[in-house]
Design a protein around this motif. Structure first.
Motif, PDB file in Angstrom:
ATOM      1  N   SER B 165       0.716  -1.116   0.001  1.00 14.18           N
ATOM      2  CA  SER B 165       0.054   0.297  -0.229  1.00 14.18           C
ATOM      3  C   SER B 165       0.853   1.071  -0.351  1.00 14.18           C
ATOM      4  O   SER B 165       0.430   2.178  -0.405  1.00 14.18           O
ATOM      5  N   VAL B 166       1.934   1.194   0.357  1.00 11.63           N
ATOM      6  CA  VAL B 166       3.426   2.439   0.436  1.00 11.63           C
ATOM      7  C   VAL B 166       3.472   3.062  -1.058  1.00 11.63           C
ATOM      8  O   VAL B 166       3.630   4.308  -1.118  1.00 11.63           O
ATOM      9  N   MET B 185       0.835  15.008   6.003  1.00  7.43           N
ATOM     10  CA  MET B 185       1.113  14.454   5.454  1.00  7.43           C
ATOM     11  C   MET B 185       1.271  12.672   4.322  1.00  7.43           C
ATOM     12  O   MET B 185       1.528  12.092   4.767  1.00  7.43           O
ATOM     13  N   THR B 186       1.384  13.436   3.355  1.00  6.32           N
ATOM     14  CA  THR B 186       1.712  11.928   2.281  1.00  6.32           C
ATOM     15  C   THR B 186       2.774  12.087   1.680  1.00  6.32           C
ATOM     16  O   THR B 186       3.105  12.277   0.873  1.00  6.32           O
ATOM     17  N   LYS B 187       3.451  11.035   2.651  1.00  3.49           N
ATOM     18  CA  LYS B 187       5.095  10.435   1.964  1.00  3.49           C
ATOM     19  C   LYS B 187       5.084   9.464   0.850  1.00  3.49           C
ATOM     20  O   LYS B 187       4.796   8.557   1.345  1.00  3.49           O
ATOM     21  N   ARG B 206       8.573  12.837  -1.912  1.00  5.33           N
ATOM     22  CA  ARG B 206       7.628  12.827  -2.864  1.00  5.33           C
ATOM     23  C   ARG B 206       6.839  12.921  -1.631  1.00  5.33           C
ATOM     24  O   ARG B 206       6.069  11.830  -0.931  1.00  5.33           O
ATOM     25  N   MET B 207       6.180  14.691  -1.420  1.00 10.96           N
ATOM     26  CA  MET B 207       5.452  14.600  -0.382  1.00 10.96           C
ATOM     27  C   MET B 207       4.306  15.948  -0.619  1.00 10.96           C
ATOM     28  O   MET B 207       4.472  16.314  -1.439  1.00 10.96           O
ATOM     29  N   SER B 208       3.607  15.650  -0.188  1.00 11.74           N
ATOM     30  CA  SER B 208       2.172  16.629  -0.193  1.00 11.74           C
ATOM     31  C   SER B 208       1.365  16.689   1.066  1.00 11.74           C
ATOM     32  O   SER B 208       0.993  15.473   1.719  1.00 11.74           O
TER      33      SER B 208
END
Lengths: 153, 280
Positions: B165-166, B185-187, B206-208
């Protein structure tokens, strides 16, 4: 810890040009056009009573495709000056600093990928210029003028 | 009020530090970055040592903890730093009923037991993704050699299944400041990023910013509701999605990146929390 002011004794009269440039189109020469991020600012900012950052941009979309962030600083005063930049996009974040002697130009180039196009934030602050200590904003003893421009496609 | 913001030497820069120092100055706090193992720092001159980016402690954890215990006032507390810098805390969390990523601890002298499918080997004491490697199920020999290297270096190992899932949903990092949820954050999967993508001055992830899944936030808030964690100045809970729901990957209470460059308001929240701590 040493007093901050002592380490900042040289920060006088620097002019900074902050530029984002993209590779030329096929067959074209040179860098792409520019956009002005803002007028020249003082560092520390006028009437600044707190905080250490001289100028900070809101999130911007700088370009399409890979590009380079170019920072140029020219010192107009009589002493060496150092300015730090913080760059953050949705995928990268980093710090760097440039120091320049009076009358000389200092330049930083940071290459960024196409995935770093959106959400670009840039902040500018004075630093001690130390290469042995972490890059950090410092309070400057004397206001200096900083030019801030963005070169974009 | 004076605060030392503890960091590490070298090129592993903390990109959050300018924002944090700026925000601290904004609430009337004189703050300066200080390298935790720099013998010239006069720690007694500050009212609080704020641990932030001491990322080189892993090979010298005992020294780091001794340094933390010697501070007159430090956040987070030295006991919290001790707990959070050894991933054996995952077993403690599991024993207390919290959902954690299945974790097999392979301490020195023990033989590794690898799960079916892809898996990850990491040291129980480590910062960032250093010495962390993902293996396929047919790479058991290489994984055992990795564990042996960690053991030979005097380090215990942790083996966890690699949750696919990561790759699709990423890893959720929920940041709490002053005991309250701040942002999430989603990493992206750091383990899929080759070493060349990381440079000394730039952290590439990759971060948001994201709105956390309510179930993920509930898991994180339940963990932090433990009275042991009542006085945390900052915390980060990293979670992964699984078929069984959200699982805790890490409880970062020592030196987590707080992603302040993505959420500048969070720097101001942390500064206000520091001031409240000093005024308490």
């Amino acid at each position: 810890m040493r007093p901050v002011a002592r380490r900042l004794a040289g920060a006088l009269g620097a002019a900074l040009v902050l530029a984002v440039a993209v590779p030329p189109l096929a067959g074209a020469a040179g860098w792409a056009a520019t956009a002005v991020l803002g007028p020249s600012v003082r560092c520390p900012a006028p009437l600044q009573r707190s905080g250490l950052t001289c100028a900070a941009t809101p999130p911007i979309t700088a370009h399409r495709g890979a590009y380079a962030l170019i920072v140029e600083m020219r010192v107009a005063g009589t002493r060496r000056a150092c300015v730090g930049i913080s760059v953050a996009t949705r995928t990268v974040a980093g710090l760097n600093q440039a120091c320049a002697a009076p009358g000389r130009l200092a330049r930083l180039v940071e290459r960024l990928g196409a995935s770093d196009a959106a959400g670009l934030r840039i902040a500018v602050f004075l630093t001690s210029g130390s290469s042995s200590r972490p890059i950090a904003p410092q309070r400057g003893p004397v206001a200096q003028r900083v030019g801030l421009r963005l070169l974009a496609p | 009020m004076r605060v030392a913001v503890a960091t590490c030497a070298g090129d592993d820069v903390d990109v959050d530090s300018p924002l944090l120092l700026d925000a601290l100055a904004g609430v009337g706090i004189t703050a300066e970055l200080a390298v935790w193992d720099d013998p010239s720092v006069e720690w007694d001159r500050v009212d609080l040592t704020l641990v932030r980016s001491t990322w080189d402690y892993a090979p010298r954890r005992d020294e780091f903890l001794a340094w933390a215990r010697a501070r007159r006032r430090i956040a987070n507390r030295a006991e919290i730093l001790e707990y959070s810098t050894d991933k054996h805390y995952l077993a403690d969390l599991a024993a207390r009923g919290h959902p954690v990523v299945p974790s097999h601890f392979c301490d020195r002298g023990e033989r590794p037991d690898v799960p079916d499918g892809p898996f990850v080997v990491k040291p129980t004491v480590g910062a960032g993704s250093i010495d962390v490697t993902r293996y396929r199920s047919d790479e058991v020999t290489a994984a055992r050699a990795h564990v042996a290297r960690l053991h030979a270096a005097g380090r215990d190992a942790l083996i966890q299944p690699y949750l696919e899932s990561v790759d699709t949903r990423g890893e959720h990092a929920l940041v709490f400041i002053g005991g309250a949820f701040s942002h999430a954050m989603t990493k992206g999967a750091m383990l899929n990023v080759d070493g060349g993508a990381r440079t000394a001055l730039f952290r590439r992830e990759r971060m948001s910013v994201t709105t956390p899944d309510p179930d993920a936030r509930a898991v994180a808030e339940r963990v932090l509701a433990d009275p042991r964690f009542d006085d945390l100045l900052y915390a980060r809970v990293d979670l992964l999605a699984s078929d069984e729901g959200w699982l805790i990957l890490e409880l970062e209470l020592a030196e987590p990146s707080l992603f302040l460059t993505h959420v500048p308001d969070a720097a101001r929240r942390l500064a206000r929390a520091v001031r409240s701590t000093l005024e308490a």
